[in-house]
Design a protein around this motif. Sequence first.
Motif, PDB file in Angstrom:
ATOM      1  N   SER A  12       0.832  -1.203   0.000  1.00  0.00           N
ATOM      2  CA  SER A  12       0.000   0.000   0.000  1.00  0.00           C
ATOM      3  C   SER A  12       0.864   1.250   0.000  1.00  0.00           C
ATOM      4  O   SER A  12       0.609   2.201  -0.751  1.00  0.00           O
ATOM      5  N   LYS A  35      -8.584  10.535 -10.009  1.00  0.00           N
ATOM      6  CA  LYS A  35      -8.563   9.096  -9.719  1.00  0.00           C
ATOM      7  C   LYS A  35      -7.375   8.739  -8.835  1.00  0.00           C
ATOM      8  O   LYS A  35      -7.501   7.947  -7.904  1.00  0.00           O
ATOM      9  N   GLU A  38      -8.131   9.937  -5.294  1.00  0.00           N
ATOM     10  CA  GLU A  38      -9.085   9.056  -4.615  1.00  0.00           C
ATOM     11  C   GLU A  38      -8.423   7.762  -4.162  1.00  0.00           C
ATOM     12  O   GLU A  38      -8.621   7.313  -3.025  1.00  0.00           O
ATOM     13  N   GLU A  39      -7.634   7.159  -5.051  1.00  0.00           N
ATOM     14  CA  GLU A  39      -6.940   5.925  -4.685  1.00  0.00           C
ATOM     15  C   GLU A  39      -5.944   6.190  -3.562  1.00  0.00           C
ATOM     16  O   GLU A  39      -5.839   5.413  -2.607  1.00  0.00           O
ATOM     17  N   SER A  41      -6.063   8.504  -1.279  1.00  0.00           N
ATOM     18  CA  SER A  41      -6.779   8.740  -0.018  1.00  0.00           C
ATOM     19  C   SER A  41      -7.154   7.422   0.649  1.00  0.00           C
ATOM     20  O   SER A  41      -7.028   7.274   1.874  1.00  0.00           O
ATOM     21  N   LYS A  42      -7.590   6.457  -0.144  1.00  0.00           N
ATOM     22  CA  LYS A  42      -7.935   5.136   0.400  1.00  0.00           C
ATOM     23  C   LYS A  42      -6.687   4.442   0.950  1.00  0.00           C
ATOM     24  O   LYS A  42      -6.732   3.802   1.999  1.00  0.00           O
ATOM     25  N   LEU A  43      -5.576   4.561   0.234  1.00  0.00           N
ATOM     26  CA  LEU A  43      -4.332   3.938   0.680  1.00  0.00           C
ATOM     27  C   LEU A  43      -3.814   4.568   1.968  1.00  0.00           C
ATOM     28  O   LEU A  43      -3.316   3.867   2.848  1.00  0.00           O
ATOM     29  N   GLU A  45      -5.656   5.861   4.269  1.00  0.00           N
ATOM     30  CA  GLU A  45      -6.535   5.331   5.317  1.00  0.00           C
ATOM     31  C   GLU A  45      -6.117   3.916   5.722  1.00  0.00           C
ATOM     32  O   GLU A  45      -6.051   3.586   6.906  1.00  0.00           O
ATOM     33  N   ILE A  46      -5.810   3.072   4.738  1.00  0.00           N
ATOM     34  CA  ILE A  46      -5.381   1.696   5.002  1.00  0.00           C
ATOM     35  C   ILE A  46      -4.084   1.696   5.808  1.00  0.00           C
ATOM     36  O   ILE A  46      -3.962   0.993   6.814  1.00  0.00           O
ATOM     37  N   CYS A  47      -3.112   2.490   5.366  1.00  0.00           N
ATOM     38  CA  CYS A  47      -1.821   2.544   6.060  1.00  0.00           C
ATOM     39  C   CYS A  47      -1.979   3.078   7.482  1.00  0.00           C
ATOM     40  O   CYS A  47      -1.386   2.532   8.417  1.00  0.00           O
ATOM     41  N   ARG A  49      -4.634   2.943   9.391  1.00  0.00           N
ATOM     42  CA  ARG A  49      -5.328   1.938  10.201  1.00  0.00           C
ATOM     43  C   ARG A  49      -4.357   0.836  10.624  1.00  0.00           C
ATOM     44  O   ARG A  49      -4.343   0.411  11.771  1.00  0.00           O
TER      45      ARG A  49
END
Length: 77
Positions: A12, A35, A38-39, A41-43, A45-47, A49
């Motif tokens: 990630s 795009k 957006e991707e 931002s999700k990454l 969040e994953i990192c 968490r």
Amino acid sequence: MAEKKSVDFEQSLGRLEELVDQMEGGELSLEAMIKHFEEGSKLVEICSRKLNEVELKIEKLVKKDGGLEEVPFEVED
């Protein structure tokens, strides 16, 4: 199982770095930038968490009265 989480985090983070490099390159269209954002931002969040999960699991062992005691990890500022 910990290795799997580590690999996921590393993958990630690596992908996030790729996205940032491409966005900073200045050659993406506006649609592609959106795009990528957006991707990314999700990454992020994953990192975040995964880092929080690891922080909660980290414990240090402290000698106390001849034995060992588990003490929650505290972040120093």
